[in-house]
Design a protein around this motif. Structure first.
Motif, mmCIF file in Angstrom:
data_model
loop_
_atom_site.group_PDB
_atom_site.id
_atom_site.type_symbol
_atom_site.label_atom_id
_atom_site.label_comp_id
_atom_site.label_asym_id
_atom_site.label_seq_id
_atom_site.Cartn_x
_atom_site.Cartn_y
_atom_site.Cartn_z
ATOM 1 N N PHE A 310 -17.045 4.451 9.449
ATOM 2 C CA PHE A 310 -17.522 5.514 10.347
ATOM 3 C C PHE A 310 -18.338 4.940 11.505
ATOM 4 C CE2 PHE A 310 -16.290 8.273 6.885
ATOM 5 C CZ PHE A 310 -15.906 9.438 7.524
ATOM 6 N N THR A 314 -17.265 5.126 15.512
ATOM 7 C CA THR A 314 -18.205 5.698 16.482
ATOM 8 C C THR A 314 -18.393 4.757 17.664
ATOM 9 O OG1 THR A 314 -19.373 6.783 14.651
ATOM 10 C CG2 THR A 314 -20.520 6.665 16.754
ATOM 11 N N PRO A 317 -14.108 3.708 20.092
ATOM 12 C CA PRO A 317 -13.151 4.823 20.183
ATOM 13 C C PRO A 317 -11.731 4.378 20.499
ATOM 14 C CG PRO A 317 -14.629 4.768 22.091
ATOM 15 C CD PRO A 317 -15.188 3.805 21.092
ATOM 16 N N GLN A 320 -9.948 3.733 17.314
ATOM 17 C CA GLN A 320 -9.695 5.007 16.642
ATOM 18 C C GLN A 320 -8.476 5.700 17.229
ATOM 19 O OE1 GLN A 320 -12.019 9.244 15.740
ATOM 20 N NE2 GLN A 320 -13.019 7.673 16.941
ATOM 21 N N ILE A 456 -14.080 11.041 15.433
ATOM 22 C CA ILE A 456 -15.430 10.533 15.194
ATOM 23 C C ILE A 456 -15.971 10.003 16.525
ATOM 24 C CG2 ILE A 456 -16.829 8.895 13.862
ATOM 25 C CD1 ILE A 456 -14.370 8.717 11.922
ATOM 26 N N SER A 457 -17.143 10.454 16.910
ATOM 27 C CA SER A 457 -17.677 10.057 18.217
ATOM 28 C C SER A 457 -19.194 10.021 18.180
ATOM 29 C CB SER A 457 -17.194 11.033 19.300
ATOM 30 O OG SER A 457 -17.635 12.355 19.013
ATOM 31 N N LYS A 458 -19.786 9.583 19.282
ATOM 32 C CA LYS A 458 -21.234 9.538 19.401
ATOM 33 C C LYS A 458 -21.786 10.957 19.580
ATOM 34 C CE LYS A 458 -20.962 4.991 21.587
ATOM 35 N NZ LYS A 458 -21.117 4.211 22.847
ATOM 36 N N CYS A 485 -23.440 10.408 13.863
ATOM 37 C CA CYS A 485 -22.167 10.478 14.566
ATOM 38 C C CYS A 485 -21.646 11.905 14.515
ATOM 39 C CB CYS A 485 -21.144 9.514 13.965
ATOM 40 S SG CYS A 485 -20.693 9.872 12.246
ATOM 41 N N SER A 486 -20.760 12.216 15.417
ATOM 42 C CA SER A 486 -20.124 13.543 15.466
ATOM 43 C C SER A 486 -18.770 13.457 14.777
ATOM 44 C CB SER A 486 -19.952 13.976 16.924
ATOM 45 O OG SER A 486 -19.168 15.163 17.005
ATOM 46 N N ILE A 487 -18.527 14.360 13.832
ATOM 47 C CA ILE A 487 -17.261 14.385 13.096
ATOM 48 C C ILE A 487 -16.679 15.789 13.230
ATOM 49 C CG2 ILE A 487 -16.147 14.029 10.856
ATOM 50 C CD1 ILE A 487 -18.605 12.344 10.059
#
Length: 505
Positions: A310, A314, A317, A320, A456-458, A485-487
């Motif tokens: 994860f 993050t 990207p 990902q 999945i991102s910041k 992190c943002s999911i």
């Protein structure tokens, strides 16, 4: 009566000299190079208090791939290259497979009953035989593929509902898989007491086996101090942690025995052994502690690797997106990936390899104890030395991995791939992790399933991007430090794949 001539005497003296040279040659060999220590205390003041693998890697730049460190009464040998680790720990595994006696963690708290710290011998071999039956080979693990897929699907649902608790959900899933395999125990959906118990005990294991964490490991005589004596606070800690370890091993084991008496036990590692083995006190001890070894060792390593995934997604990207495109082409968007898709997902498989290399689960691992004098590369490795394979240094060797500080799954693809880190991140020789196939399969499936349905991102707060830092904890098992992190689901279609049909109505 035969008289000795001068020639006879000379030949006899020469023979004695040659034999003396032969038998004493080992002792005249020099130790590997390393930092110069002080009289009496050796390198005690040079030893790092944390992140030992980074210091050892830095020393390797000065003194080479094989380093020796001298502590009072103990030699440490550090191996900073995969070649040397294989040559010594695998090809000479007959003398490099023992474990040292770790006083605080092993004898006082009791972790020497588990596979990780068990001395090399018949008990160790029996543990390994038991564990090989259930997960030692890929074919043996196949019967658990449905379990792994089912629990990973539940993991996706938990992520969808409360993505901010990603680390907690990873632990729950790893615990659920291993508890079912080891004990036939289905975890509770909310807080589960057994999962919490193993988390507590394993956290304590990481602390108690860290070199230099407790003075009693350096001055063994302190073990005889009463707990009320000034400076003997470690005795109170040991008493509490010993009880935590006992509960971790005893409670699920006794539950299996109770269920077997009631005729309600689900098939498991423990129940099968209790049914098939001719039980003695020693056999029961070995069954109980090999199950506890599977439970404690497998859960924590898998958690570390998936949490690292994860963090890597993050921070990277582009990797990902590339993995998601491969999944979309191969799997489509009408179902979730399965273990059977693995051979058709080479980039996702490469991404898993890079997760394991980028932040190794056990950066320094546990020490091997050499059981006899050895000569390697012209250096003396004295009997009783503790030999560490610096897995972090191996994984970040710029001579082997181009730009090793970069996260780059492509390094394993193409006509000239870089070495597969799975060849060393799980250890070496007869001390290699017996759960490596389970960890490899579980982490791959988590990566593939998560990427198929989530982005999945910041985190962005008030227009400000929260930048995670790639930092890990110190200790035997290393985890990424907590990060945010943002999911989010990739689409409404993706969300529909996560939820069971009943929940969508």
């Amino acid at each position: 009566m035969v008289s000795l001539t001068f020639l006879d005497f000379s030949l006899a003296a020469l023979g004695v000299f040659i034999l003396h040279r032969f038998f004493s040659s080992k002792r005249r060999q020099s130790l590997p190079p390393g930092p110069k220590g002080l009289p009496l205390i050796g390198n005690v003041l040079d030893m790092p208090s944390s992140y030992e693998w980074l210091t050892f890697a830095k020393w390797g730049e000065q003194w080479g791939d094989i380093i020796s460190v001298n502590l009072p009464g103990q030699h440490l040998i550090i191996l900073n290259s995969a070649h040397d680790a294989v040559e010594m720990l695998e090809k000479k595994s007959n003398i490099y497979s023992d474990r040292p006696t770790l006083l605080m963690g092993g004898e006082i708290v009791g972790w020497n009953s588990t596979l990780a710290l068990t001395r090399y011998g018949e008990r160790f071999r029996e543990y390994r035989r038991y564990l090989t039956r259930i997960m030692g080979t890929k074919s043996a693990l196949q019967s658990y593929h449905n379990l792994i897929e089912e629990e990973t699907s539940k993991f996706l649902r938990r992520l969808l509902q409360t993505p901010e608790h990603v680390h907690k959900h990873i632990r729950k899933t790893a615990g659920a898989i291993i508890l079912m395999m080891a004990y036939g125990y289905a975890v509770e959906e909310d807080e589960d007491p057994y999962v919490n118990q193993v988390d507590k005990a394993v956290t304590e294991f990481t602390i108690v086996t860290t070199p230099g964490a407790f003075l009693v490991d350096v001055l063994p005589v302190l073990r005889y101090l009463p707990s009320w004596f000034p400076g003997a606070g470690f005795q109170r800690i040991a008493s509490e942690w010993r009880e935590d370890l006992r509960q971790m091993a005893d409670i699920p084991y006794e539950l299996v025995k109770q269920k077997m008496r009631e005729g309600a036990a689900l098939p498991s590692f423990t129940s099968r052994l209790l049914e098939s083995e001719k039980l003695t006190r020693e056999k029961e001890f070995n069954i109980k502690w090999s199950a506890a070894s599977m439970y404690s060792g497998g859960a924590d390593t898998t958690v570390s690797a998936i949490y690292s995934f994860f963090l890597a997604m993050t921070l990277n990207p582009e990797a990902q997106i590339k993995a998601q495109k491969e999944i979309d082409v191969v799997v489509g968007n009408d179902r979730l990936p399965t273990i059977a898709d693995r051979d058709s997902l080479p980039y996702v498989d490469a991404l898993l390899k890079e997760v394991l290399r980028y932040n190794p689960i056990g950066p320094l691992g546990l020490p091997h104890r050499v059981s006899d004098d050895d000569i390697y590369a012209g250096y003396l490795i004295p009997k009783g030395s503790l030999v560490f394979a610096n897995i972090w240094a191996i994984a970040h060797n710029p001579k082997v991995y181009s730009n090793p500080s970069a996260f780059n799954p492509d390094r394993y693809l193409g006509s000239n791939p870089e070495p597969d880190p799975r060849e060393f991140v799980f250890g070496f020789g007869r001390r290699i992790c017996p759960g490596l196939n389970l960890a490899d399969t579980s982490v791959f499936l988590s990566c593939a399933m998560v990427l198929s349905v989530f982005d999945i991102s910041k985190v962005v707060e008030d227009g400000v991007v929260i930048e995670p830092v790639n930092e890990c904890t110190t200790g035997t098992i290393s985890h990424p430090k907590e990060f945010r992190c943002s999911i989010k689901p990739r689409s409404s279609k993706a969300a529909s794949l996560i939820l069971p049909e009943a929940a969508r109505k």
